[in-house]
Design a protein around this motif. Structure first.
Motif, PDB file in Angstrom:
ATOM      1  N   ASN A 105       0.858  -1.175   0.000  1.00 37.11           N
ATOM      2  CA  ASN A 105       0.000   0.000   0.000  1.00 37.11           C
ATOM      3  C   ASN A 105       0.897   1.228   0.000  1.00 37.11           C
ATOM      4  O   ASN A 105       1.533   1.529   1.006  1.00 37.11           O
ATOM      5  N   CYS A 107       2.505   4.861   0.332  1.00 41.75           N
ATOM      6  CA  CYS A 107       2.262   5.842   1.387  1.00 41.75           C
ATOM      7  C   CYS A 107       2.927   7.180   1.053  1.00 41.75           C
ATOM      8  O   CYS A 107       3.606   7.326   0.048  1.00 41.75           O
ATOM      9  N   ARG A 108       2.748   8.116   1.960  1.00 42.99           N
ATOM     10  CA  ARG A 108       3.250   9.484   1.774  1.00 42.99           C
ATOM     11  C   ARG A 108       4.758   9.531   1.563  1.00 42.99           C
ATOM     12  O   ARG A 108       5.265  10.458   0.947  1.00 42.99           O
ATOM     13  N   LEU A 136      -4.791   9.939   1.510  1.00 46.23           N
ATOM     14  CA  LEU A 136      -4.211   8.925   2.379  1.00 46.23           C
ATOM     15  C   LEU A 136      -5.197   8.575   3.478  1.00 46.23           C
ATOM     16  O   LEU A 136      -5.899   9.437   3.995  1.00 46.23           O
ATOM     17  N   GLY A 140      -1.974   6.167   6.895  1.00 41.17           N
ATOM     18  CA  GLY A 140      -0.943   6.777   6.057  1.00 41.17           C
ATOM     19  C   GLY A 140      -0.793   6.166   4.681  1.00 41.17           C
ATOM     20  O   GLY A 140      -0.041   6.659   3.862  1.00 41.17           O
ATOM     21  N   GLY A 141      -1.506   5.087   4.385  1.00 43.22           N
ATOM     22  CA  GLY A 141      -1.431   4.459   3.071  1.00 43.22           C
ATOM     23  C   GLY A 141      -2.416   5.071   2.105  1.00 43.22           C
ATOM     24  O   GLY A 141      -3.371   5.752   2.500  1.00 43.22           O
TER      25      GLY A 141
END
Length: 188
Positions: A105, A107-108, A136, A140-141
């Protein structure tokens, strides 16, 4: 030490039930920092990250300075539709055997590596192009784009069922689960 990008090596030692020797994510239980904070007693389904080289080519074409290891992958594949594999597919590389567990996944941290790169590794599932940022989720994903479902393209995760040494250029054998037992990949 946890670092987003990985250093390219001449070989990787895969350890059964653990992952890549010396990798921050190696272990029988979850090692991903945010996941470990939520519940440190979850089985680690993210021991090895495999990424298709074609995604790096697409990212470079979009102006991002990425190369092998940039997106945190342990193994870079070429000519293999890793995103199309079902859960529990077995990958044979030399003497090793990996079992595919699911999708990474994104993330940022991907945008922290290169602004806008997250838009390359996440797309709307309906195929409609969007100038919007990726939304998000609470962990966070990547969650959605324009409130729409997404396709995660940042590679797959696997666990080591049989350890050994993996070197660049080794062929990857694919053993699909029986047709009645094939499940599509989901984020792990």
């Amino acid at each position: 030490m946890h670092a987003f990008s990985k250093t390219v090596r001449d070989e990787l030692l895969l350890i059964e039930g653990m992952g890549v020797a010396g990798d921050a994510h190696a272990g029988t239980l979850v090692q991903h920092r945010s996941r470990k904070r939520r519940n440190p007693n979850v089985v680690n389904l993210r021991q090895v990250h495999l990424l298709h080289a074609e995604l790096l080519e697409e990212a470079r074409a979009a102006g991002h300075d990425v190369g092998p290891g940039s997106l945190g992958e342990n193994i870079l594949t070429a000519g293999l539709d890793v995103l199309g594999l079902p859960v529990d597919t077995l990958l044979h590389i030399g003497d090793t055997r990996l079992r595919v567990t699911g999708l990474r996944n994104p993330c940022r941290q991907i945008d922290e590596l290169s602004a806008g790169l997250l838009k390359v590794v996440v797309a709307r599932a309906d195929g409609v192009a969007s100038a919007s940022d990726v939304t998000l989720g609470p962990t966070g994903g990547a969650d959605n784009v324009d409130g729409r479902a997404i396709v995660r393209r940042a590679g797959i995760m696997a666990v080591v069922e049989r350890g050994g040494v993996v070197r660049p250029g080794m062929p990857i054998g694919v053993e699909l689960p029986p047709s009645g037992q094939r499940r599509p990949l989901a984020p792990v």
